[in-house]
Design an enzyme around this catalytic site. Structure first.
Site, PDB file in Angstrom:
ATOM      1  N   THR A 158       0.786  -1.237   0.000  1.00 25.81           N
ATOM      2  CA  THR A 158       0.000   0.000   0.000  1.00 25.81           C
ATOM      3  C   THR A 158       0.822   1.292   0.000  1.00 25.81           C
ATOM      4  O   THR A 158       1.908   1.331   0.552  1.00 25.81           O
ATOM      5  CB  THR A 158      -0.831  -0.043   1.295  1.00 25.81           C
ATOM      6  OG1 THR A 158      -1.605  -1.220   1.260  1.00 25.81           O
ATOM      7  CG2 THR A 158      -1.727   1.145   1.462  1.00 25.81           C
ATOM      8  N   ARG A 186     -12.314  -9.597  -1.059  1.00 21.28           N
ATOM      9  CA  ARG A 186     -11.800  -9.120   0.231  1.00 21.28           C
ATOM     10  C   ARG A 186     -11.523  -7.614   0.171  1.00 21.28           C
ATOM     11  O   ARG A 186     -10.985  -7.107  -0.811  1.00 21.28           O
ATOM     12  CB  ARG A 186     -10.487  -9.822   0.591  1.00 21.28           C
ATOM     13  CG  ARG A 186      -9.819  -9.193   1.828  1.00 21.28           C
ATOM     14  CD  ARG A 186      -8.330  -9.462   1.879  1.00 21.28           C
ATOM     15  NE  ARG A 186      -7.708  -8.832   3.042  1.00 21.28           N
ATOM     16  CZ  ARG A 186      -7.030  -7.672   2.990  1.00 21.28           C
ATOM     17  NH1 ARG A 186      -6.890  -7.014   1.864  1.00 21.28           N
ATOM     18  NH2 ARG A 186      -6.496  -7.167   4.092  1.00 21.28           N
ATOM     19  N   VAL A 187     -11.874  -6.926   1.236  1.00 14.99           N
ATOM     20  CA  VAL A 187     -11.508  -5.519   1.387  1.00 14.99           C
ATOM     21  C   VAL A 187     -10.787  -5.385   2.719  1.00 14.99           C
ATOM     22  O   VAL A 187     -11.273  -5.871   3.749  1.00 14.99           O
ATOM     23  CB  VAL A 187     -12.760  -4.616   1.340  1.00 14.99           C
ATOM     24  CG1 VAL A 187     -12.400  -3.187   1.694  1.00 14.99           C
ATOM     25  CG2 VAL A 187     -13.398  -4.664  -0.046  1.00 14.99           C
ATOM     26  N   GLY A 188      -9.628  -4.738   2.703  1.00 12.07           N
ATOM     27  CA  GLY A 188      -8.847  -4.561   3.926  1.00 12.07           C
ATOM     28  C   GLY A 188      -9.165  -3.259   4.634  1.00 12.07           C
ATOM     29  O   GLY A 188     -10.286  -2.740   4.568  1.00 12.07           O
ATOM     30  N   THR A 209      -0.456   1.160   6.772  1.00 12.84           N
ATOM     31  CA  THR A 209      -0.204   0.086   5.817  1.00 12.84           C
ATOM     32  C   THR A 209       0.080  -1.197   6.601  1.00 12.84           C
ATOM     33  O   THR A 209       0.502  -1.137   7.748  1.00 12.84           O
ATOM     34  CB  THR A 209       1.007   0.419   4.913  1.00 12.84           C
ATOM     35  OG1 THR A 209       1.429  -0.781   4.238  1.00 12.84           O
ATOM     36  CG2 THR A 209       2.195   0.949   5.705  1.00 12.84           C
ATOM     37  N   GLY A 212      -4.317  -5.812   6.925  1.00 18.35           N
ATOM     38  CA  GLY A 212      -5.597  -5.185   7.218  1.00 18.35           C
ATOM     39  C   GLY A 212      -6.355  -5.866   8.341  1.00 18.35           C
ATOM     40  O   GLY A 212      -6.988  -5.197   9.173  1.00 18.35           O
TER      41      GLY A 212
HETATM   42  N1  ASP Z   1      -3.398  -2.737   4.339  1.00 22.20           N
HETATM   43  C1  ASP Z   1      -3.570  -3.358   3.047  1.00 22.20           C
HETATM   44  C2  ASP Z   1      -4.708  -4.349   3.128  1.00 22.20           C
HETATM   45  O1  ASP Z   1      -4.812  -5.072   4.097  1.00 22.20           O
HETATM   46  C3  ASP Z   1      -2.334  -4.049   2.539  1.00 22.20           C
HETATM   47  C4  ASP Z   1      -1.002  -3.356   2.738  1.00 22.20           C
HETATM   48  O2  ASP Z   1      -0.908  -2.297   3.345  1.00 22.20           O
HETATM   49  O3  ASP Z   1       0.014  -3.884   2.259  1.00 22.20           O
HETATM   50  O4  ASP Z   1      -5.464  -4.434   2.205  1.00 22.20           O
END
Ligand code: ASP
Length: 307
Positions: A158, A186-188, A209, A212
């Site tokens: 991210t 999926r949604v984080g 980041t 999630g």
């Molecule tokens: N936080 C993001 C998610 O879980 C992934 C990431 O930050 O690498 O979708």
């Protein structure tokens, strides 16, 4: 008035051969945002510009270069929040949108809400946002890794940005492709206010980041922002928020913060995190792939000068 901007390119492990691409990408993003702030532009414009630069860069897990889900598709989440009104906008599980952060901003300016999938894509089209074929956002590297189901050491992660403008407005933004091989749908945390981002002019703002599913239950961005209460330095607040995550859930995460005075802080418990920042107190931007590695302080030829 202090101007400040900080960006991250994700909590992750960065192999030596990817270090330069990460630092160059973060510096280019800071430069884009900084020139807006010093030109009298708003924190919203700066955050959007910085994140668009990161979204355009396949080094990072946002837009082109995003990790593929279990169906081999790119599905994106992004959000923006402004600290003056606590207004926010987000998109999740969208496809064929090269700059989801710009759509999130438009939603924020229209009416705070989180739009997902087809509804978000329709909003983007109706508001004149750039659209593309979903497959155009699949990079060759991500396609190859997905096909080979490689255990990727330096998985992309991210991107995010926080900025403080001359009017004292704080804005946070986050944009992601989620986790590699995540179940379709999926949604984080990244598009969720309080988890992936938060902004409150009285305190500060944060972009996060990492995993999630660990960030959501500790509402990491709000936890970090609240930790700046009582004039606590953002550096201390960032570490406290990561310590909270470590003590309550397992998982890797990172956060970047700016407080209402323009002070910067960041912390992570992943192996590395790409970060760059600039404030009016500094002569040139700082850039890191790892907080402990002194050599990362030298941006070498990549350094741009104060405007
Ligand atoms: N936080 C993001 C998610 O879980 C992934 C990431 O930050 O690498 O979708």
């Amino acid at each position: 008035m202090t101007l400040s901007i900080i960006v991250h390119g994700g909590a992750k492990t960065i192999s030596d051969d990817k270090a330069k691409a990460n630092t160059a990408g973060c510096l280019a993003a800071v430069e884009a945002g900084w020139s807006i702030l010093t030109g009298g532009g708003s924190a919203k414009d700066a955050v959007e510009a910085a994140i668009r630069v990161l979204e355009d860069n396949p080094t990072f897990n946002a837009s082109i270069g995003a990790t593929l889900d279990s169906d081999g598709e790119v599905s994106l989440d992004a959000a923006m929040m402004e600290g003056s009104t606590l207004g926010w906008g987000g998109v999740a599980a969208v496809q064929g949108i090269p700059h989801p952060i710009s759509v999130a901003r438009k939603i924020m300016e229209d009416k705070s809400m989180l739009l997902v999938s087809r509804g978000a894509e329709r909003f983007a089209r109706e508001h004149g946002d750039e659209m593309c074929a979903p497959r155009d956002l699949i990079s060759d590297e991500q396609r190859r890794e997905w096909e080979e189901q490689e255990a990727v050491l330096d998985r992309p992660a991210t991107v995010g940005c926080v900025a403080l403008d001359a009017d004292g407005n704080l804005v946070a933004g986050t944009s992601t492709g989620g986790l590699a091989n995540q179940p379709s749908g999926r949604v984080g945390d990244s598009a969720l206010v309080g988890c992936g981002l938060y902004a409150d002019n009285n305190l500060g703002a944060c972009s996060t980041t990492g995993d999630g599913e660990s960030i959501i239950p500790v509402v990491l961005a709000k936890t970090a922002t609240d930790s700046m209460a009582g004039n606590t330095h953002p550096e201390k607040a960032a570490q406290k928020a990561i310590d909270t995550l470590i003590s309550k859930v397992s998982g890797e995460a990172g956060c970047i913060l700016i407080d209402h005075q323009g002070r910067i802080g960041w912390a992570y418990n992943s192996q590395d995190m790409a970060v760059a920042y600039m404030t009016t107190e500094m002569d040139s931007p700082a850039v890191f792939t790892n907080k402990e590695a002194e050599s990362n302080l030298q941006a070498e030829a990549l350094v741009f000068s104060k405007a």
